[in-house]
Design a protein around this motif. Sequence first.
Motif, PDB file in Angstrom:
ATOM      1  N   LYS B  27       0.834  -1.195   0.000  1.00  0.00           N
ATOM      2  CA  LYS B  27       0.000   0.000   0.000  1.00  0.00           C
ATOM      3  C   LYS B  27       0.873   1.250   0.000  1.00  0.00           C
ATOM      4  CE  LYS B  27      -2.400  -1.401   3.767  1.00  0.00           C
ATOM      5  NZ  LYS B  27      -3.589  -1.538   4.653  1.00  0.00           N
ATOM      6  N   SER B  28       0.392   2.298  -0.640  1.00  0.00           N
ATOM      7  CA  SER B  28       1.118   3.559  -0.677  1.00  0.00           C
ATOM      8  C   SER B  28       1.188   4.157   0.720  1.00  0.00           C
ATOM      9  CB  SER B  28       0.435   4.522  -1.644  1.00  0.00           C
ATOM     10  OG  SER B  28      -0.911   4.742  -1.258  1.00  0.00           O
ATOM     11  N   ALA B  29       2.279   4.854   1.002  1.00  0.00           N
ATOM     12  CA  ALA B  29       2.520   5.409   2.343  1.00  0.00           C
ATOM     13  C   ALA B  29       2.514   6.929   2.240  1.00  0.00           C
ATOM     14  CB  ALA B  29       3.863   4.909   2.860  1.00  0.00           C
ATOM     15  N   ASN B  30       1.418   7.530   2.702  1.00  0.00           N
ATOM     16  CA  ASN B  30       1.278   8.982   2.587  1.00  0.00           C
ATOM     17  C   ASN B  30       0.769   9.617   3.869  1.00  0.00           C
ATOM     18  OD1 ASN B  30       1.767   9.796  -0.354  1.00  0.00           O
ATOM     19  ND2 ASN B  30       0.366   8.075  -0.612  1.00  0.00           N
ATOM     20  N   LEU B  31       1.158  10.859   4.060  1.00  0.00           N
ATOM     21  CA  LEU B  31       0.589  11.693   5.110  1.00  0.00           C
ATOM     22  C   LEU B  31      -0.312  12.721   4.436  1.00  0.00           C
ATOM     23  CD1 LEU B  31       3.816  12.194   7.224  1.00  0.00           C
ATOM     24  CD2 LEU B  31       1.695  11.135   8.062  1.00  0.00           C
ATOM     25  N   ILE B  32      -1.536  12.836   4.927  1.00  0.00           N
ATOM     26  CA  ILE B  32      -2.445  13.837   4.367  1.00  0.00           C
ATOM     27  C   ILE B  32      -2.554  15.002   5.346  1.00  0.00           C
ATOM     28  CG2 ILE B  32      -4.831  14.287   3.655  1.00  0.00           C
ATOM     29  CD1 ILE B  32      -4.824  11.671   2.214  1.00  0.00           C
ATOM     30  N   ILE B  84      -0.921  15.737  -0.076  1.00  0.00           N
ATOM     31  CA  ILE B  84      -0.476  14.338   0.006  1.00  0.00           C
ATOM     32  C   ILE B  84       1.049  14.369   0.050  1.00  0.00           C
ATOM     33  CG2 ILE B  84      -0.389  12.131  -1.219  1.00  0.00           C
ATOM     34  CD1 ILE B  84      -3.049  12.946  -2.588  1.00  0.00           C
ATOM     35  N   ASN B  85       1.631  13.767   1.078  1.00  0.00           N
ATOM     36  CA  ASN B  85       3.079  13.836   1.298  1.00  0.00           C
ATOM     37  C   ASN B  85       3.646  12.422   1.423  1.00  0.00           C
ATOM     38  OD1 ASN B  85       3.273  16.962   2.246  1.00  0.00           O
ATOM     39  ND2 ASN B  85       1.432  16.013   3.110  1.00  0.00           N
ATOM     40  N   HIS B  86       4.520  12.039   0.503  1.00  0.00           N
ATOM     41  CA  HIS B  86       5.098  10.689   0.544  1.00  0.00           C
ATOM     42  C   HIS B  86       5.908  10.501   1.830  1.00  0.00           C
ATOM     43  CE1 HIS B  86       5.052   9.594  -4.028  1.00  0.00           C
ATOM     44  NE2 HIS B  86       3.965  10.239  -3.675  1.00  0.00           N
ATOM     45  N   ILE B  87       5.757   9.327   2.422  1.00  0.00           N
ATOM     46  CA  ILE B  87       6.528   8.994   3.624  1.00  0.00           C
ATOM     47  C   ILE B  87       7.878   8.417   3.206  1.00  0.00           C
ATOM     48  CG2 ILE B  87       6.596   7.556   5.706  1.00  0.00           C
ATOM     49  CD1 ILE B  87       3.481   7.690   5.668  1.00  0.00           C
ATOM     50  N   ILE B  88       8.946   8.951   3.810  1.00  0.00           N
ATOM     51  CA  ILE B  88      10.290   8.417   3.574  1.00  0.00           C
ATOM     52  C   ILE B  88      10.772   7.739   4.858  1.00  0.00           C
ATOM     53  CG2 ILE B  88      10.902  10.078   1.755  1.00  0.00           C
ATOM     54  CD1 ILE B  88      12.396  11.714   3.871  1.00  0.00           C
ATOM     55  N   PRO B 125      -1.418  22.416   5.021  1.00  0.00           N
ATOM     56  CA  PRO B 125       0.021  22.294   5.272  1.00  0.00           C
ATOM     57  C   PRO B 125       0.647  21.091   4.572  1.00  0.00           C
ATOM     58  CG  PRO B 125      -1.215  21.479   7.150  1.00  0.00           C
ATOM     59  CD  PRO B 125      -2.227  21.976   6.174  1.00  0.00           C
ATOM     60  N   TYR B 126       1.807  21.300   3.974  1.00  0.00           N
ATOM     61  CA  TYR B 126       2.650  20.188   3.522  1.00  0.00           C
ATOM     62  C   TYR B 126       3.534  19.733   4.681  1.00  0.00           C
ATOM     63  CZ  TYR B 126       1.668  21.357  -1.406  1.00  0.00           C
ATOM     64  OH  TYR B 126       1.068  21.581  -2.622  1.00  0.00           O
ATOM     65  N   VAL B 127       4.169  18.569   4.490  1.00  0.00           N
ATOM     66  CA  VAL B 127       5.150  18.080   5.461  1.00  0.00           C
ATOM     67  C   VAL B 127       6.541  18.424   4.919  1.00  0.00           C
ATOM     68  CG1 VAL B 127       6.104  16.033   6.597  1.00  0.00           C
ATOM     69  CG2 VAL B 127       3.634  16.193   6.176  1.00  0.00           C
ATOM     70  N   GLU B 129       9.442  17.622   5.806  1.00  0.00           N
ATOM     71  CA  GLU B 129      10.396  16.511   5.755  1.00  0.00           C
ATOM     72  C   GLU B 129      10.169  15.573   4.556  1.00  0.00           C
ATOM     73  OE1 GLU B 129       8.763  17.567   8.390  1.00  0.00           O
ATOM     74  OE2 GLU B 129      10.241  18.009   9.946  1.00  0.00           O
ATOM     75  N   SER B 130       8.996  15.617   3.935  1.00  0.00           N
ATOM     76  CA  SER B 130       8.724  14.768   2.766  1.00  0.00           C
ATOM     77  C   SER B 130       9.461  15.296   1.541  1.00  0.00           C
ATOM     78  CB  SER B 130       7.224  14.736   2.458  1.00  0.00           C
ATOM     79  OG  SER B 130       6.541  13.958   3.396  1.00  0.00           O
ATOM     80  N   LYS B 131       9.708  14.415   0.588  1.00  0.00           N
ATOM     81  CA  LYS B 131      10.406  14.829  -0.638  1.00  0.00           C
ATOM     82  C   LYS B 131       9.419  15.049  -1.783  1.00  0.00           C
ATOM     83  CE  LYS B 131      14.603  14.068   1.085  1.00  0.00           C
ATOM     84  NZ  LYS B 131      15.311  15.218   1.637  1.00  0.00           N
ATOM     85  N   ILE B 132       8.384  14.225  -1.850  1.00  0.00           N
ATOM     86  CA  ILE B 132       7.392  14.360  -2.916  1.00  0.00           C
ATOM     87  C   ILE B 132       6.054  14.716  -2.291  1.00  0.00           C
ATOM     88  CG2 ILE B 132       6.140  13.145  -4.746  1.00  0.00           C
ATOM     89  CD1 ILE B 132       8.661  11.591  -5.322  1.00  0.00           C
ATOM     90  N   LYS B 133       5.471  15.832  -2.739  1.00  0.00           N
ATOM     91  CA  LYS B 133       4.268  16.371  -2.102  1.00  0.00           C
ATOM     92  C   LYS B 133       3.323  16.859  -3.201  1.00  0.00           C
ATOM     93  CE  LYS B 133       7.872  18.563   0.517  1.00  0.00           C
ATOM     94  NZ  LYS B 133       8.336  19.348   1.664  1.00  0.00           N
ATOM     95  N   ILE B 134       2.049  16.650  -2.962  1.00  0.00           N
ATOM     96  CA  ILE B 134       1.045  16.994  -3.968  1.00  0.00           C
ATOM     97  C   ILE B 134      -0.031  17.839  -3.302  1.00  0.00           C
ATOM     98  CG2 ILE B 134      -0.625  16.037  -5.610  1.00  0.00           C
ATOM     99  CD1 ILE B 134       1.539  13.428  -4.609  1.00  0.00           C
ATOM    100  N   GLY B 135      -0.309  18.981  -3.898  1.00  0.00           N
ATOM    101  CA  GLY B 135      -1.346  19.868  -3.372  1.00  0.00           C
ATOM    102  C   GLY B 135      -2.639  19.653  -4.142  1.00  0.00           C
TER     103      GLY B 135
END
Lengths: 209, 209
Positions: B27-32, B84-88, B125-127, B129-135
């Motif tokens: 599953k994809s790992a994201n912070l919303i 949507i912020n990818h978890i690293i 808000p974006y995160v 610390e994330s590298k890939i983020k989608i607004g």
Amino acid sequence: MLISKRRIDEFDKLYRTNFINSLSGFKSANLIGTISKEGKTNLAIFSSVIHVGANPPMMGFLMRPVSVERHTYSNIKETGYFTINHIIKEIFKQAHQTSARYEKDVSEFDACGLTPEYTQTIKAPYVKESKIKIGCRFVEENQIKTNDTIFIVGEILEVIAPDDALMNDGYVDIEKAGTIVINGLDSYHDTKRIARLSYAKPGVEPKEI
Amino acid sequence: MLISKRRIDEFDKLYRTNFINSLSGFKSANLIGTISKEGKTNLAIFSSVIHVGANPPMMGFLMRPVSVERHTYSNIKETGYFTINHIIKEIFKQAHQTSARYEKDVSEFDACGLTPEYTQTIKAPYVKESKIKIGCRFVEENQIKTNDTIFIVGEILEVIAPDDALMNDGYVDIEKAGTIVINGLDSYHDTKRIARLSYAKPGVEPKEI
């Protein structure tokens, strides 16, 4: 870099498709097996399968609009059943090949070199080469109004998995079973566990379990 | 082994939850990230984000029923935006910790040690610390009738990504950007590319690209 909607709109079609398809994060790698009422099998790769609920146990996946011919969709509507089969490294090329546009009278099982397999419960073919397989009964469909994609939901009627992948707490170790993962439209990846973490509670740091 | 629906129904609740949550594949790992109309930020981990469409560019994710208090849902409905912020790997414990049941007046950014970051376009808000983020701008919601979960759809308004992750053909190399992946409720995994494959055509074997 920051890429604005305006710039995305100016991307050429294939570039934009690659770009947007990469952004959801990694995607599940599954083959969905179905059969027509005439008994013709179909197999198609999907990267949109997600967990919908545990009680009742349900899975869902998103399909593109049915304005073009979609054999998976018509078979599910005809028979009411589909199977979800995890893709493992040993069959990733065959799995990818199922995305080619075969005619309805061609079975992707034959064309791509995969083996159909049946149980008594599910009126749809499983992929023999897969290790983790889920048999589903169609429950409902929800049309996304903005682009006519369809979110299909099925109830899980049975699960096939290797004995040694099922852990004491119900967790299924799909990495151990060889399940792989997708980035974008065409990139396939193995995984390596970092850790399992304990149930999160306010004020308590999660522990590796 | 084959596990029937009858046996799944007899599992105890937590065992069944672990079991069914493992079955969709990785599953994809994201912070919303969201914000209330009073300006209180919220951050929550989701493993159900999927690609919905490339033109217009859209993302979707499934939420549990709103019968219990869902801050992400109410914030999206109030402001119309989410990130949507990818978890690293570097933040996977903080990301997991956002699933603890904090009160509405507690921001998971503060409680879990992550940093909110804003752009001019997105009222959420974006995160940092994330590298890939989608607004995203909220577009529509679809209720799954069988269990009252809600499939939320947003239009992508902007994307933030490392320069070196964007390839010549639009593909975003999220592995290079450190994005990780989830199995079940609590297992986090790194990835390792097997291969990218060429576009599939009937009768042509896919090549590694």
